[in-house]
Design an enzyme around this catalytic site. Structure first.
Site, PDB file in Angstrom:
ATOM      1  N   ARG A  11       0.822  -1.215   0.000  1.00  0.00           N
ATOM      2  CA  ARG A  11       0.000   0.000   0.000  1.00  0.00           C
ATOM      3  C   ARG A  11       0.853   1.260   0.000  1.00  0.00           C
ATOM      4  O   ARG A  11       0.411   2.320  -0.457  1.00  0.00           O
ATOM      5  CB  ARG A  11      -0.962   0.014   1.190  1.00  0.00           C
ATOM      6  CG  ARG A  11      -1.978  -1.132   1.238  1.00  0.00           C
ATOM      7  CD  ARG A  11      -2.584  -1.468  -0.122  1.00  0.00           C
ATOM      8  NE  ARG A  11      -3.684  -2.392  -0.033  1.00  0.00           N
ATOM      9  CZ  ARG A  11      -3.635  -3.689  -0.377  1.00  0.00           C
ATOM     10  NH1 ARG A  11      -2.498  -4.225  -0.809  1.00  0.00           N
ATOM     11  NH2 ARG A  11      -4.710  -4.460  -0.296  1.00  0.00           N
ATOM     12  N   GLY A  38       1.989   7.569  26.145  1.00  0.00           N
ATOM     13  CA  GLY A  38       0.824   7.887  25.339  1.00  0.00           C
ATOM     14  C   GLY A  38       1.163   8.288  23.921  1.00  0.00           C
ATOM     15  O   GLY A  38       0.543   7.816  22.964  1.00  0.00           O
ATOM     16  N   ARG A  70      -4.786   4.951  27.714  1.00  0.00           N
ATOM     17  CA  ARG A  70      -4.359   5.667  26.501  1.00  0.00           C
ATOM     18  C   ARG A  70      -3.079   5.117  25.864  1.00  0.00           C
ATOM     19  O   ARG A  70      -2.817   5.404  24.698  1.00  0.00           O
ATOM     20  CB  ARG A  70      -4.139   7.150  26.837  1.00  0.00           C
ATOM     21  CG  ARG A  70      -2.986   7.372  27.798  1.00  0.00           C
ATOM     22  CD  ARG A  70      -3.042   8.701  28.515  1.00  0.00           C
ATOM     23  NE  ARG A  70      -1.941   8.841  29.484  1.00  0.00           N
ATOM     24  CZ  ARG A  70      -1.953   8.299  30.690  1.00  0.00           C
ATOM     25  NH1 ARG A  70      -2.990   7.574  31.092  1.00  0.00           N
ATOM     26  NH2 ARG A  70      -0.928   8.459  31.501  1.00  0.00           N
ATOM     27  N   LYS A  83       8.358  -0.242  30.088  1.00  0.00           N
ATOM     28  CA  LYS A  83       7.595   0.185  28.917  1.00  0.00           C
ATOM     29  C   LYS A  83       8.322  -0.121  27.613  1.00  0.00           C
ATOM     30  O   LYS A  83       7.695  -0.499  26.616  1.00  0.00           O
ATOM     31  CB  LYS A  83       7.268   1.673  29.003  1.00  0.00           C
ATOM     32  CG  LYS A  83       6.214   2.009  30.044  1.00  0.00           C
ATOM     33  CD  LYS A  83       5.858   3.495  30.004  1.00  0.00           C
ATOM     34  CE  LYS A  83       4.785   3.813  31.040  1.00  0.00           C
ATOM     35  NZ  LYS A  83       4.430   5.254  31.042  1.00  0.00           N
ATOM     36  N   ALA A 130      11.992  19.777  30.798  1.00  0.00           N
ATOM     37  CA  ALA A 130      13.424  19.543  30.991  1.00  0.00           C
ATOM     38  C   ALA A 130      13.949  18.539  29.977  1.00  0.00           C
ATOM     39  O   ALA A 130      14.988  18.761  29.334  1.00  0.00           O
ATOM     40  CB  ALA A 130      13.691  19.058  32.418  1.00  0.00           C
ATOM     41  N   CYS A 170      14.385  26.172  16.412  1.00  0.00           N
ATOM     42  CA  CYS A 170      14.462  24.978  17.243  1.00  0.00           C
ATOM     43  C   CYS A 170      13.436  25.117  18.367  1.00  0.00           C
ATOM     44  O   CYS A 170      12.761  26.147  18.497  1.00  0.00           O
ATOM     45  CB  CYS A 170      15.872  24.776  17.793  1.00  0.00           C
ATOM     46  SG  CYS A 170      16.346  25.894  19.149  1.00  0.00           S
ATOM     47  N   CYS A 186      -0.266  14.609  33.238  1.00  0.00           N
ATOM     48  CA  CYS A 186      -1.534  13.895  33.071  1.00  0.00           C
ATOM     49  C   CYS A 186      -2.072  13.407  34.412  1.00  0.00           C
ATOM     50  O   CYS A 186      -3.285  13.312  34.605  1.00  0.00           O
ATOM     51  CB  CYS A 186      -1.332  12.699  32.138  1.00  0.00           C
ATOM     52  SG  CYS A 186      -0.915  13.137  30.442  1.00  0.00           S
ATOM     53  N   CYS A 243      18.844  33.010  19.791  1.00  0.00           N
ATOM     54  CA  CYS A 243      18.762  31.723  20.475  1.00  0.00           C
ATOM     55  C   CYS A 243      20.157  31.206  20.783  1.00  0.00           C
ATOM     56  O   CYS A 243      21.016  31.105  19.888  1.00  0.00           O
ATOM     57  CB  CYS A 243      18.016  30.715  19.611  1.00  0.00           C
ATOM     58  SG  CYS A 243      17.906  29.040  20.332  1.00  0.00           S
TER      59      CYS A 243
END
Length: 251
Positions: A11, A38, A70, A83, A130, A170, A186, A243
């Site tokens: 595909r 998530g 989620r 994880k 961070a 950035c 969350c 920056c």
């Protein structure tokens, strides 16, 4: 490309923009994914299913019951598991042809300086400023495009930060490290379950576009989603000439 590859990716091959050459670029590519929660779940699964040949996944956390609302790379059998290991197993089940390196480590500066130079694209799926700033700094140092997403409550955003040209901003141009932005977790603010899937899927799409060399990336543009109304808005981003991170890359 084997006969099985031709069938698996058929595909994609039917798309003029991708074809055999674009798919081969994906098979030869290396993506670094920071975070396996998530946002990282759909990113990891879509990159694996699309045939990105090498995937490095970084996350030091373990799966808890609160994640399963989620984080679709994990399930009840993953509770208490790292994880990265849970996600790697799901990726291998989807596509055993991809090479997955699962690192149960914090994305500190030393690790990012080791991994970023090896990757063709970096996808930031973390949830705190961070770490996002560390990932962005590593991408600027090593000249790597960064696909960054965020989701909290019903609000999501995504952009590509690619300082290689010297014209695009950035992450620090938009969110200066010294500005003192506060993290919204969350665990305290909540998050609409499909929102991370929407933003994470778009991150995967932007990464695949960059790797295959197709379309127009979101560099210099920030997409924001109001999940209550399912309405997108776009903001044009400008590089900060002062920056501290990317101004030296100005043309």
């Amino acid at each position: 490309m084997t006969d099985d590859d031709l069938l698996r990716y058929s595909r994609h091959l039917l798309l003029d923009e991708i074809g055999i050459e674009g798919q081969q670029r994906l098979l030869d590519a290396h993506a670094l994914v920071i975070g396996a929660g998530g946002l990282g779940s759909p990113v990891a699964l879509y990159l694996a299913s699309a045939g990105v040949g090498r995937l490095t996944l970084v996350d030091h956390d373990t799966v808890s019951l609160t994640n399963l609302q989620r984080q679709i790379a994990h399930d009840m059998a993953s509770l208490g598991q790292l994880k990265v290991e849970s996600a790697a197993a799901r990726m291998a089940a989807l596509n055993p042809g991809v090479q997955v390196r699962a690192l149960a480590q914090k994305a500190d500066e030393a690790l990012l300086d080791e991994l970023a130079p090896l990757a063709d694209v970096v996808i930031d799926c973390t949830d705190n400023f961070a770490t996002r700033h560390r990932v962005n700094a590593a991408c600027v140092r090593h000249g790597k495009p960064l696909v960054s997403g965020a989701a909290i409550g019903f609000d999501g955003q995504i952009s590509v930060y690619d300082s290689r040209s010297g014209t695009h901003p950035c992450y620090a141009c938009l969110f200066p490290p010294e500005s003192g932005f506060e993290d919204a977790a969350c665990s305290t603010m909540g998050v609409f379950a499909p929102l991370v899937g929407i933003v994470g899927s778009l991150q995967a799409a932007e990464a695949l576009k960059l790797l295959a060399g197709i379309g127009e990336p979101l560099a210099g543009r920030l997409l924001m989603l109001d999940g209550r109304r399912m309405q997108w808005s776009e903001i044009a981003l400008q590089r900060d000439p002062d920056c501290a991170l990317c101004s030296h890359r100005a043309p």
